[in-house]
Scaffold this motif. Structure first.
Motif, PDB file in Angstrom:
ATOM      1  N   PHE A   1       0.888  -1.171   0.000  1.00  0.00           N
ATOM      2  CA  PHE A   1       0.000   0.000   0.000  1.00  0.00           C
ATOM      3  C   PHE A   1       0.915   1.207   0.000  1.00  0.00           C
TER       4      PHE A   1
ATOM      5  N   VAL B   1       3.137  -1.291   4.094  1.00  0.00           N
ATOM      6  CA  VAL B   1       2.729   0.100   3.882  1.00  0.00           C
ATOM      7  C   VAL B   1       3.982   0.947   3.653  1.00  0.00           C
TER       8      VAL B   1
ATOM      9  N   ALA C   1      -4.246   0.745   4.170  1.00  0.00           N
ATOM     10  CA  ALA C   1      -2.931   1.055   4.757  1.00  0.00           C
ATOM     11  C   ALA C   1      -3.076   1.331   6.253  1.00  0.00           C
TER      12      ALA C   1
END
Ligand code: PLP
Length: 410
Positions: free
Chosen positions: A42, A369, A397
């Motif tokens: 993400f 993330v 995220a």
């Protein structure tokens, strides 16, 4: 036996040691590697809009190619685009620049490069409030200048005060870099705050201001765009280099067009540098920029509203994660939460989180993330989260970061 690498390293210039690969590009390499390993990422590390450019801009760009606008142009930009830039400054920023006082470059970045190249000698100082966009100090160093980093605290909304500025100025100071709205903090200087800085500079006649207003249209606490320094401080007009561009406002990052207004001598100097660098900005990019600046501006309002919504949700979600603390950014498309509440915690792999680099690495490797550590921007312990990405990505995220944080121990 001679080392085959030696001959190469022998000729590397001294100045090469003073710059590094832009940290965001380094992060992109890491993300590409994870993707090759089929890991889900993400990505909140990007510094570019995720929206498509407006149709009329795309059409004008294609038409320009078809019409044969594929050749060199004037070094400082086509007369039509320079006129459109001067009009834009007058219309949106109340800044009056003559046609010889504006310049078009290969992105705002090239204009900053040219301005520092034109003015910095060995040891000349550039005041850079932190957190800062990563390139200002490196470009200053590249030209043997000395960045003078002035921390802007979260308590003061990540903005420096007149006193901070006064204390930082020395006889070697050449520039103050002002970036409002700011990358990475989202801070926006009010007119009063700009006036206070301008009053200090009135007493220091040799200090110039490089005001980078590239995020001017993304502002969330007022209706209109962000104030422009030279318009707020007219006595500084002749000492201000106003930088802007179409990368962020019109989602044209890859077409590489930035523009600037400033005193004639500096514009001329930068034009000379550009003429020996890229010769001119891309002709096709200039056609796109012309359409962007002269066509309908309706996409700006809709983009701003979309960012505002994402910002509100992101800040709410971030502040719900234990250990993260985020003040809502007033502008740009980044949030800059403090991670001080996570330092000292231990990851499931047994690693103690000591710095914001550790936290950013932990979020990337453990939660998938991608963020940027505050260390890259000169103010720790923070991470930068870009909300120039879809609501789904932002939501996922935050969930993954929340789970990752919950997996840490004391
Ligand atoms: N200035 C700031 C503050 C930025 O964040 C960026 C890009 O991230 C730039 C300038 C570069 O703009 P351009 O794409 O016009 O070179």
């Amino acid at each position: 036996m001679t080392d085959p690498d030696m001959a190469v390293s022998d000729v590397r210039a001294e100045r090469l040691k003073r710059i590094r690969l832009s940290p965001s590009l380094a992060r992109m390499d890491q993300i590409a590697q994870l993707k090759r390993e089929n890991r889900e990422v993400f990505n909140l590390s990007m510094g570019e809009p995720d929206f498509a450019p407006a149709d009329h801009i795309l059409e004008a760009t294609v038409k320009a190619i078809r019409n044969g606008e594929t050749r060199y142009t004037q070094a400082g930009g086509t007369p039509a685009l320079r006129e459109a830039v001067a009009d834009k400054f007058r219309r949106e920023n109340a800044l009056v620049y003559g046609p010889g006082d504006v310049l078009v470059g290969t992105g705002a970045k090239q204009l900053i490069f040219a301005a520092f190249g034109a003015t910095l000698g060995h040891g000349d100082e550039v005041i850079v409030p932190a957190p800062y966009w990563v390139s200002y100090p490196d470009i200053a160093r590249f030209f043997a200048g000395t960045p003078k980093i002035v921390p802007a605290s979260q308590a003061n909304g990540f903005k420096i005060t007149a006193d901070d500025l006064e204390r930082a100025i020395t006889p070697r100071t050449r520039w103050l870099v002002l970036n409002s709205p700011n990358n990475p903090s989202g801070a926006v200087y009010s007119e009063d705050e700009m006036r206070a800085l301008g009053a200090v500079l009135e007493r220091h006649e040799k200090v110039m201001v490089l005001t980078d207003e590239i995020y001017e249209h993304f502002i969330y606490h007022q209706a209109a765009s962000a104030p422009s320094f030279a318009a707020v401080c007219p006595h500084m007009h002749g000492r201000t280099f106003t930088i802007n561009g179409v990368s962020k406002s019109y989602a044209l990052t890859g077409l590489r067009i930035g523009y600037a207004g400033g005193p004639t001598w500096l514009i001329e100097a930068c034009r000379g540098i550009i003429s020996q660098d890229t010769s001119c900005p891309s002709s096709v990019g200039q056609a796109a920029a012309l359409a962007a600046l002269t066509g309908t501006q309706s996409s700006l309002a809709s983009t701003r509203e979309a960012y505002r919504l994402r910002r509100d949700r992101l800040v709410e979600r971030i502040n719900a994660i234990p250990g993260l603390d985020c003040i809502p950014p007033d502008g740009a498309f980044y949030a800059y939460p403090s991670v001080s509440g996570l330092l000292g915690r231990t990851t499931p792999a047994g690693k103690r989180l000591e710095t914001d680099d550790d936290v950013a690495d932990f979020f990337l490797m453990h939660a998938g993330v991608a963020t940027m550590a505050g260390s890259a921007f000169g103010l720790s312990p923070y991470i930068r989260l870009s909300f120039a990405t879809s609501e789904d990505t932002l939501k996922a995220a935050c969930e993954h970061m929340d789970q990752a944080v919950k997996s840490t121990g004391n």
